[in-house]
Design an enzyme around this catalytic site. Structure first.
Site, PDB file in Angstrom:
ATOM      1  N   CYS A  34      30.677 -33.567  -1.854  1.00  0.00           N
ATOM      2  CA  CYS A  34      31.144 -32.264  -2.345  1.00  0.00           C
ATOM      3  C   CYS A  34      32.245 -32.426  -3.388  1.00  0.00           C
ATOM      4  O   CYS A  34      33.373 -32.804  -3.057  1.00  0.00           O
ATOM      5  CB  CYS A  34      31.630 -31.434  -1.153  1.00  0.00           C
ATOM      6  SG  CYS A  34      32.513 -29.920  -1.611  1.00  0.00           S
ATOM      7  N   CYS A  75      35.403 -30.268  -2.922  1.00  0.00           N
ATOM      8  CA  CYS A  75      36.236 -30.769  -1.823  1.00  0.00           C
ATOM      9  C   CYS A  75      37.274 -31.743  -2.352  1.00  0.00           C
ATOM     10  O   CYS A  75      38.432 -31.738  -1.934  1.00  0.00           O
ATOM     11  CB  CYS A  75      35.377 -31.466  -0.767  1.00  0.00           C
ATOM     12  SG  CYS A  75      34.169 -30.395   0.036  1.00  0.00           S
TER      13      CYS A  75
END
Length: 315
Positions: A60, A63
């Site tokens: 991700c 993230c």
């Protein structure tokens, strides 16, 4: 729970399993958790102070952008809040039970219960605002620390993390010249020359001489020059045929710099200076100085190039 963003599936290799160590947050305030330790790390711990749970995954990209920002805000809270990170790829059960569908997702727990949260990689000002709703004011934002971390990430080649940090500074201080210059330099490195040019065009003429802005402009100019030179093979062939073809060597240096082959670019200009210091009105030395300005004083190629230039000029 308020939703501020969504996940992307862009890969973010190298996401640390423990952001606390990588980004300098106090170890006691940031830790990783698992399904087995979630009750102790989050539910029990949240009876003493709020605990933020950052649900993330190695693939991700957002993230990775969120990581340093939320840890910086947690550190600024001085123990009023703690951060626990859960890799949902390794430990999907808790995220599934809480209905987490997009990441990064941050859930705040207090007294063993989820009380608030957000989704997406928010800018630093919004993250701080979220935490302040839980624990009160965090104090002045440490913009200098954020800028230093952004420069560190950029120097290590992590453009996405550096860009997120520069953007966080600009969200709080839109005319911060270090952040503007740093972000423009990143855009040049990524080949987005138009965006870099537009960003630098927003800087008032009175501030164009700032070192960060001047360095970014120099980097942009080098990238524009490199665009017109194309592949290096033809230039290398010309030099092989005639080592005194200083124009070909000069153009090769520009092309190499445009391909981020900095040490090799320095090699070519140093060779011109060795062979003919006065060539093109001292053009090789002047171009080398522009390289140093574009790359920044902390770059390894700048430091090595300055030493080599000094050796040639004063030996």
């Amino acid at each position: 729970m308020s939703s501020q963003g969504d996940t992307t599936n862009g890969r973010a290799d190298g996401v640390s399993a423990s952001f606390g160590t990588e980004f300098g947050a106090a170890p006691s305030l940031v830790k990783d958790t698992s399904t087995a330790t979630f009750r102790e790390d989050v539910l029990s711990e949240s009876t003493r102070q709020p605990v933020l749970v950052d649900f993330w995954a190695p693939w991700c990209g957002p993230c990775k952008q969120l990581g340093p920002l939320i840890e910086k805000a947690v550190k600024a809270a001085n123990g009023k809040v703690k951060l626990v990170k859960m890799d949902i790829e390794a430990h999907p059960e808790i995220a599934g039970q809480l209905g987490i569908q997009s990441i990064p997702a941050v859930i705040a727990f207090s007294n063993g219960q989820p009380i608030d949260g957000f989704v997406g990689a928010l800018p630093e000002s919004q993250i701080r605002g979220f935490i302040e709703r839980l624990v009160g004011p965090l104090g002045p934002a440490a913009l200098d620390e954020t800028l230093a971390e952004a420069e560190k990430q950029a120097g290590e080649g992590d453009a996405s993390a550096a860009a997120a940090l520069y953007a966080a500074v600009l969200a709080e201080e839109p005319d911060n010249l270090k952040a503007l210059g740093g972000l423009a330099r990143l855009q040049v490195g990524l080949g987005d020359l138009e965006q870099a040019e537009a960003l630098l065009a927003s800087v008032p003429d009175a501030k164009a001489g700032d070192a960060a802005i001047a360095g970014a402009r120099a980097a942009l100019e080098l990238a524009r020059q490199a665009e017109t030179l194309g592949d290096t093979a033809e230039l290398e062939a010309r030099i092989a045929a005639d080592p005194k073809d200083h124009q070909a060597r000069f153009d090769l240096a520009l092309a190499l710099a445009g391909h981020n082959r900095r040490e090799e670019a320095v090699d070519q200009l140093i060779e011109i200076i060795r062979r003919d210091r006065k060539w093109h009105d001292d053009g090789a030395r002047k171009q080398l100085v522009q390289f140093f300005e574009a790359w920044g004083p902390q770059d390894d190629a700048t430091a090595d190039g300055r030493r080599r230039l000094s050796s040639v000029l004063f030996s």
